[in-house]
Design a protein around this motif. Sequence first.
Motif, PDB file in Angstrom:
ATOM      1  N   TRP A  48       0.817  -1.216   0.000  1.00  9.24           N
ATOM      2  CA  TRP A  48       0.000   0.000   0.000  1.00  9.24           C
ATOM      3  C   TRP A  48       0.847   1.261   0.000  1.00  9.24           C
ATOM      4  CZ3 TRP A  48      -4.254  -0.839  -2.088  1.00  9.24           C
ATOM      5  CH2 TRP A  48      -4.923  -2.042  -1.899  1.00  9.24           C
TER       6      TRP A  48
ATOM      7  N   GLU B 235       1.876   1.625  -3.604  1.00 15.61           N
ATOM      8  CA  GLU B 235       0.735   2.118  -4.385  1.00 15.61           C
ATOM      9  C   GLU B 235       0.522   3.614  -4.157  1.00 15.61           C
ATOM     10  OE1 GLU B 235      -1.103   0.708  -6.799  1.00 15.61           O
ATOM     11  OE2 GLU B 235       0.149  -1.091  -6.637  1.00 15.61           O
ATOM     12  N   ALA B 236       0.687   4.074  -2.928  1.00 10.28           N
ATOM     13  CA  ALA B 236       0.544   5.505  -2.637  1.00 10.28           C
ATOM     14  C   ALA B 236       1.628   6.314  -3.354  1.00 10.28           C
ATOM     15  CB  ALA B 236       0.605   5.746  -1.129  1.00 10.28           C
TER      16      ALA B 236
ATOM     17  N   TYR C  13       3.058   5.456  -6.223  1.00 13.04           N
ATOM     18  CA  TYR C  13       2.660   5.488  -7.637  1.00 13.04           C
ATOM     19  C   TYR C  13       1.536   6.502  -7.859  1.00 13.04           C
ATOM     20  CZ  TYR C  13       5.487   1.269  -8.446  1.00 13.04           C
ATOM     21  OH  TYR C  13       6.516   0.360  -8.560  1.00 13.04           O
ATOM     22  N   ASP C  14       0.583   6.576  -6.928  1.00 19.25           N
ATOM     23  CA  ASP C  14      -0.490   7.567  -7.052  1.00 19.25           C
ATOM     24  C   ASP C  14       0.075   8.985  -7.031  1.00 19.25           C
ATOM     25  OD1 ASP C  14      -2.473   5.634  -7.203  1.00 19.25           O
ATOM     26  OD2 ASP C  14      -3.028   5.785  -5.082  1.00 19.25           O
TER      27      ASP C  14
ATOM     28  N   PRO D  34      -3.620  10.731 -12.496  1.00 20.07           N
ATOM     29  CA  PRO D  34      -4.835   9.977 -12.157  1.00 20.07           C
ATOM     30  C   PRO D  34      -5.239   9.125 -13.367  1.00 20.07           C
ATOM     31  CG  PRO D  34      -5.082  12.294 -11.581  1.00 20.07           C
ATOM     32  CD  PRO D  34      -3.799  12.164 -12.360  1.00 20.07           C
TER      33      PRO D  34
ATOM     34  N   ARG E  45      -3.946   6.179 -13.949  1.00 20.91           N
ATOM     35  CA  ARG E  45      -2.818   5.353 -14.384  1.00 20.91           C
ATOM     36  C   ARG E  45      -3.209   3.896 -14.542  1.00 20.91           C
ATOM     37  NH1 ARG E  45      -0.465   2.489 -10.011  1.00 20.91           N
ATOM     38  NH2 ARG E  45      -1.179   3.225  -7.994  1.00 20.91           N
ATOM     39  N   GLU E  46      -4.153   3.444 -13.756  1.00 18.27           N
ATOM     40  CA  GLU E  46      -4.556   2.043 -13.809  1.00 18.27           C
ATOM     41  C   GLU E  46      -5.427   1.722 -15.018  1.00 18.27           C
ATOM     42  OE1 GLU E  46      -6.124   1.250  -9.930  1.00 18.27           O
ATOM     43  OE2 GLU E  46      -4.118   1.072  -9.075  1.00 18.27           O
TER      44      GLU E  46
ATOM     45  N   TYR F 134      -1.632  -2.135 -17.298  1.00 17.31           N
ATOM     46  CA  TYR F 134      -2.287  -2.584 -16.070  1.00 17.31           C
ATOM     47  C   TYR F 134      -3.202  -3.774 -16.334  1.00 17.31           C
ATOM     48  CZ  TYR F 134      -0.379   0.916 -13.014  1.00 17.31           C
ATOM     49  OH  TYR F 134       0.498   1.661 -12.263  1.00 17.31           O
TER      50      TYR F 134
END
Length: 176
Positions: free
Chosen positions: A13, A16-17, A19-20, A25, A27-28, A33
């Motif tokens: 997590w 993931e944070a 990467y965010d 926004p 990106r997924e 992905y």
Amino acid sequence: MIELKAEQPQDRWEVEALYDLCFAPGREALSSYRLREGVPAVLGLSQVARDEAGILAGAIRFWPVHIAADPDDADSSRQPALLLGPVAVHPTHQGEGLGGALIRDSLAKASESGWSRVLLVGDAPYYVRFGFAGLTGVHMPPPTNPDRVLGLELIEGAWDGVAGHVIRWSGPVTAA
């Protein structure tokens, strides 16, 4: 002092944070992905970089994929490859060479683990310094700009004769 170590499940997590924070926004929604969904990252190659206080400074992940001449034919020849990405460095550590260190170290581990080829979707001017070059005949799912599909041979000749569509990995993850 920055320490590189294999990503652990408890890092998920926090990575993931990061990467965010580092990527736009949505990106997924990228095609890469779709190749990663439900497929675990390759253990030992996906790494985190932490500073002396233990704070996450960067991360890199690798995913197994296949290149198939005919993605709809289960009997079609499938060539294994590693999909590099994402790689991210926290804004407070950008410009320190950390991204390059993550890439070089993890590529060395991939080679030591027996992988022969790596691909990514990225900016050639950045990745060429690590030996990546444009791939012809290897197609990422749309919408991917084919000029951004890059490959690297960890074993000389590993991309020779490899062509087709990049598809999701199936089966156990073993180096190839």
